[in-house]
Design a protein around this motif. Structure first.
Motif, mmCIF file in Angstrom:
data_model
loop_
_atom_site.group_PDB
_atom_site.id
_atom_site.type_symbol
_atom_site.label_atom_id
_atom_site.label_comp_id
_atom_site.label_asym_id
_atom_site.label_seq_id
_atom_site.Cartn_x
_atom_site.Cartn_y
_atom_site.Cartn_z
ATOM 1 N N SER A 54 0.848 -1.189 0.000
ATOM 2 C CA SER A 54 0.000 0.000 0.000
ATOM 3 C C SER A 54 0.884 1.239 0.000
ATOM 4 O O SER A 54 2.042 1.191 0.413
ATOM 5 N N TRP A 68 -8.965 4.952 -1.534
ATOM 6 C CA TRP A 68 -8.298 5.184 -0.260
ATOM 7 C C TRP A 68 -9.235 4.888 0.902
ATOM 8 O O TRP A 68 -10.455 4.932 0.776
ATOM 9 N N LYS A 96 -3.712 3.591 0.454
ATOM 10 C CA LYS A 96 -4.286 3.110 -0.804
ATOM 11 C C LYS A 96 -3.611 1.786 -1.161
ATOM 12 O O LYS A 96 -2.428 1.757 -1.478
ATOM 13 N N THR A 122 -2.570 10.287 -4.992
ATOM 14 C CA THR A 122 -3.769 10.989 -4.523
ATOM 15 C C THR A 122 -4.604 11.529 -5.674
ATOM 16 O O THR A 122 -5.827 11.647 -5.547
#
Length: 466
Positions: free
Chosen positions: A30, A51, A60, A453
């Motif tokens: 992750s 997420w 994530k 992100t």
């Protein structure tokens, strides 16, 4: 100024050698970051990119390099149709709370017409069923002989409050962890409880037209006769009710609080207007996760395109055949190519272990690292969390922007918190000389974080790495 932006601390791409779901030594991978003041709109966006959070730790999963891939699952609350088992769970609880004596007397004092009885029998109304036994909604007709209102067997109350710590909550939580999950008492001190269940998103009120939305992290507390019996930990977001965790007094285990709380949270999404109900991750290989798919119709997030796909029998059959499923990948490359990709990824994950990656402890000189905590799995030892060699871009993680895509982002004007001052990254010494595929440089760290992100977090956020 900083209270209006999310301060993001990148912790990097990490691999663990142990899985608490299947008890397999294959492990999982992750990307992690921490944030103490995540904006609710940012977290909504992150959840829609795969997420989740544990306290102030956000992660994530890399679905290709995990023995138990974590798929984001959600339900559109207005489309929900409760099944027989779910209806039975709420009806059993209502019968227990009201009690046979109350029901008998109420039927005598306030008899229903034949038409009302037929309507109640033929149609299940979720709102009526969920609220039926709440004390404020219970009809208490007055007995003619005594002039005294008849009372239910129990006083049942549910209230939504901030995710603050109380000794009452902690005591119920500790009993739950020890009895239900067989955890040792030493694992859960008060500080651990506060860290993971009382350090959520900041709360605020949002008014939209005639609607008032509570946003942030909350505890929905269930009390029976004044005693706390269960707590549902929730994140309330602009378009979602997100279930974080549920714990209850083990004495009430036979009452299916898991089903009852889910029904109440789905209803909250429709009554208040949050629209969607997020149930965390779905792990197809984990039997105890299968219940999530019984709240139909559910949708699974495509890990590559971030489209939502109906989780139907066809989708289940694909997950029965292969651990990693991306409908968009299948459409683009065909199922055979997808199976080949999965096989290659497994080989890559195995061969990578032959290298000498940095450990989390070694990287601690740069980052104040935390260990991930999935409440249903054993905590990973910090020494086992490895930072693989090379750049994140070398691993082609599903749904993560490529190096070329990140090159097109405006990283130069992303901000960095230094002391109490925000500066733009381009003002850093040696910023221009840095490479986005070098994770040991500020540019490399920023590039990896932006890749995982997504571009939206470049707005109203800043890096906090020092």
């Amino acid at each position: 100024m900083t209270n209006e932006i999310s301060l993001l601390k990148p912790l990097g791409y990490q691999r663990k050698s142990w899985c608490g779901y299947c008890k397999n030594a294959t492990g999982s991978s992750s990307y992690y970051m921490s944030c103490d003041n995540m904006r609710v709109d940012h977290y909504q966006y992150l959840m829609d990119r795969g997420w989740r959070r544990s306290g102030s730790l956000y992660y994530k999963p890399d679905l290709l390099r995990s023995c138990c891939p974590h798929y984001t699952i959600r339900l559109k609350a207005s489309e929900f149709h409760p099944g027989k088992d779910q209806r039975r769970a709420i009806n059993r609880w209502n019968d227990y709370v009201l009690g046979p004596e109350y029901k008998r007397k109420a039927a005598m004092l306030c008899p229903q017409s034949r038409e009302e009885k037929r309507r109640m029998r033929d149609k299940f109304d979720l709102s009526t069923a969920v609220h039926k036994a709440e004390y404020d909604n219970v009809k208490r007709p007055v007995a003619k002989k005594t002039g005294v209102p008849i009372e239910p067997a129990h006083r049942f109350e549910v209230n939504l409050e901030g995710d603050s710590f109380t000794k009452e909550k902690y005591d119920v939580f500790l009993k739950y962890q020890l009895r239900i999950h067989k955890d040792p008492a030493s694992r859960w001190k008060e500080t651990d409880f506060k860290r993971f269940l009382c350090t959520g998103l900041d709360r605020k009120i949002l008014k939209i037209s005639d609607k008032t939305l509570k946003l942030g992290s909350y505890h929905q507390c269930y009390r029976l006769d004044g005693k706390l019996v269960a707590v549902a930990v929730l994140d309330l977001l602009p378009h979602a009710v997100s279930s974080v965790y549920l714990f209850y007094d083990p004495e009430y285990e036979p009452w299916d609080f898991g089903k009852m709380s889910a029904l109440r949270e789905i209803l909250l999404a429709t009554e208040v207007g949050y629209e969607y109900y997020y149930m965390g991750y779905y792990i197809h290989s984990c039997t105890k996760m299968r219940y999530k798919a019984t709240f139909t119709p559910t949708y699974i997030l495509d890990p590559e395109s971030y489209e939502w796909n109906l989780f139907d029998d066809k989708y289940r059959q694909e997950l029965d055949k292969r651990k990693y499923v991306s409908p968009s990948h299948d459409r683009k490359h065909g199922v055979d190519a997808a199976e080949s990709t999965t096989h290659q990824a497994a080989e890559t994950a195995t061969s990578d272990r032959g290298t000498a990656p940095k450990t989390t402890k070694e990287r601690g000189r740069m980052f104040d690292d935390e260990q991930d905590l999935e409440f249903d799995e054993a905590p990973s030892d910090e020494e086992d969390a490895e930072i693989p060699e090379g750049s994140l871009f070398d691993y082609e993680i599903p749904g993560v922007l490529t190096k070329d895509e990140v090159n097109r982002l405006d990283l130069d004007h992303w901000r960095l918190l230094v002391g109490n001052t925000l500066i733009e990254l381009e003002d850093l010494r040696d910023w221009e000389a840095g490479k986005i595929d070098d994770p040991d440089t500020m540019k490399g760290m920023a590039a990896e974080l932006a890749a995982v992100t997504g571009p939206k977090l470049l707005q109203n956020s800043a890096l906090a790495v020092f």
